[in-house]
Write an enzyme that holds these catalytic residues in place. Sequence first.
Site, short mmCIF file in Angstrom:
data_model
loop_
_atom_site.label_atom_id
_atom_site.label_comp_id
_atom_site.label_asym_id
_atom_site.label_seq_id
_atom_site.Cartn_x
_atom_site.Cartn_y
_atom_site.Cartn_z
N GLU A 113 -38.44 -45.29 1.37
CA GLU A 113 -38.07 -46.17 0.26
C GLU A 113 -37.87 -47.59 0.78
O GLU A 113 -37.53 -47.78 1.96
CB GLU A 113 -36.77 -45.64 -0.38
CG GLU A 113 -36.26 -46.48 -1.54
CD GLU A 113 -35.18 -45.78 -2.36
OE1 GLU A 113 -34.63 -44.77 -1.90
OE2 GLU A 113 -34.91 -46.27 -3.48
N GLU A 144 -35.13 -39.69 -10.63
CA GLU A 144 -33.75 -39.53 -11.12
C GLU A 144 -33.57 -40.24 -12.46
O GLU A 144 -32.67 -41.07 -12.64
CB GLU A 144 -32.73 -40.00 -10.07
CG GLU A 144 -32.81 -39.19 -8.79
CD GLU A 144 -31.67 -39.40 -7.80
OE1 GLU A 144 -30.81 -40.27 -8.03
OE2 GLU A 144 -31.64 -38.67 -6.79
N GLU A 180 -36.08 -34.99 -2.39
CA GLU A 180 -35.03 -35.71 -1.65
C GLU A 180 -34.03 -34.67 -1.16
O GLU A 180 -33.42 -33.97 -1.98
CB GLU A 180 -34.34 -36.77 -2.53
CG GLU A 180 -35.20 -37.98 -2.78
CD GLU A 180 -34.46 -39.12 -3.47
OE1 GLU A 180 -33.24 -39.27 -3.29
OE2 GLU A 180 -35.13 -39.87 -4.22
N GLN A 227 -34.28 -40.00 4.82
CA GLN A 227 -35.56 -40.66 4.68
C GLN A 227 -36.19 -40.82 6.06
O GLN A 227 -35.50 -40.69 7.05
CB GLN A 227 -35.40 -42.01 4.02
CG GLN A 227 -34.78 -41.94 2.63
CD GLN A 227 -34.90 -43.26 1.86
OE1 GLN A 227 -35.48 -44.24 2.31
NE2 GLN A 227 -34.30 -43.28 0.68
O1 AHR Z 1 -32.31 -41.71 -0.85
C1 AHR Z 1 -31.41 -42.62 -1.40
C2 AHR Z 1 -31.31 -42.52 -2.92
O2 AHR Z 1 -30.77 -41.28 -3.28
C3 AHR Z 1 -32.60 -42.56 -3.68
O3 AHR Z 1 -33.06 -43.85 -3.90
C4 AHR Z 1 -32.23 -41.93 -4.99
O4 AHR Z 1 -33.32 -41.31 -5.62
C5 AHR Z 1 -31.15 -40.95 -4.60
O5 AHR Z 1 -30.06 -41.02 -5.42
#
Ligand code: AHR
Length: 524
Positions: A48, A194, A328, A377
């Site tokens: 991200e 989300e 995620e 991530q």
């Molecule tokens: O990974 C960090 C954040 O966590 C992401 O942007 C979001 O989708 C989730 O709440």
Amino acid sequence: MRSPLTAFALIVLVITAPMMAAQKVELTIDTSRTGAKIDRNIFGQFAEHLGHGIYEGIWVGRDSKIPNTRGIRNDVVGALKAIKVPNVRWPGGCFADEYHWRKGIGPQRSVTLNPNWGGVTEANTFGTHEFMDFIDQIGAEAYISVNVGSGTPQEAAEWLEYMTAAAPTTLVKERVANGHPAPYKVALLGIGNESWDCGGNMTPDYYVSQMKIYSRFVRNFNPAQQDKQQMLKIAVGPGGDGPRWTDWTETVMKAYQQHTWSWDINGLSMHNYTVPHWPPSYTSVGFGETEYSQILKSTLEMDGLISKHSAIMDKYDPDKKVALIVDEWGGWYAPLPGSNPGFLVQQNSLRDAILAALNLNIFARHADRVRGANIAQMINVLQAMIITDKEKMVLTPTYYVFKMYVPFQNAKLIPITFDAGRYAHGAVAIPRLDAIAAKDTNGKLWLEITNLDPNEPVEVEAGLAGITGKSASGETLTAPKVDSVNTFDAANTVIPKPISAKVHDGKVTLKLEPKSVTVVSVEQ
Ligand code: AHR
């Protein structure tokens, strides 16, 4: 003369010595039967625009002194190639629902803001072409999340046309002028992120009506993706296990059951972090057995969560056409002191390696429904594979787990039975052992065993029904402490080492160190 203290120490030794002997566990692997394929997409990554995940982590720019290829750092590419990343989800996360792709193409890039993550500016120098170049360099596929929250179906449809079409439309000519004549491949499309929260706080019904529109109009035009390799459309799914989340899954799956020719979905996303408290308060370094055991207990809840949402999906999709994509997941801890709290910077320890193995095993055991997952991530953010600081790079314990699991990509599960035993600490009581077995695409047998117990070794004797094993070899990952980490100065504290396994009377025996992840293969 012996001091009273030495005498006491000797007594303690004598009393505790038998207790330190390795626990013995028998494991039975029935190689005559194979189960579902472990889709290699469960080893997916997530990158991200957040903190130093993209800028500095991947992108250093063409003029950087850090060795790079067209602005993308070579050390990171080399490391990621070695773990055979199947796909990378981009550009977010919450960022995706504020991302406007046109600002990230062409010679003039707009500088925008990143209000979600640290309130910093977003230079947009890493845009569509740079992302596609990056995944091409590491040999992965694109998982693009389109903006449903603050964008429009038209904006998303035009992005897909820009990326994937071959016919000489104005948008395609623009792509060609920007340096890429051939259409790009988009393997996976995320319809929002989300949407129940940072993606627009929508009700399930409102989201479903949006999802149908995006599914209908956001098309992939790549000629190579029309019959084979069709783009998979992933709807936003649940983020927990309460009624709010089960309602969400029910609503999306009910709509799917009634879908017509004009729209479709191929996957339902699920987000589940290991974060026992919100805001995240567990530290990523400097913790002991109490925090170790509590985090492992918490991460094992992934299994129940998948079972719960799979059961709802089964009601509306008994043929399991819609995949559950856990796009995620990972440990989410308190930000490292001195870091920008919006950059989600944390260390990565042996505990995270064990956490990763447990989750990968859970996904594998649910392989009939879970056909994708993306750890959060990839670089410098949350449970990362890689940590960088300017020209320096270090590979984390989690990276090494992903490397050890490469043979499980697209392998077929093999039934395995064993008594997992119990590891208890304070109020926590969890299984001592976890394991999976699989046959790879060449028919070779692989076994993964995790010893969660941080104090006791385990001696495993694995019976192989259906084959005659001749030899076995593999690697094990452990470290002196549950919170051992790799740093720029000591990069090899938590790295895999060869493990010797014996094959006798058709049985594989090996001794697992406490708090370890082990992968072995068997030669027949
Ligand atoms: O990974 C960090 C954040 O966590 C992401 O942007 C979001 O989708 C989730 O709440």
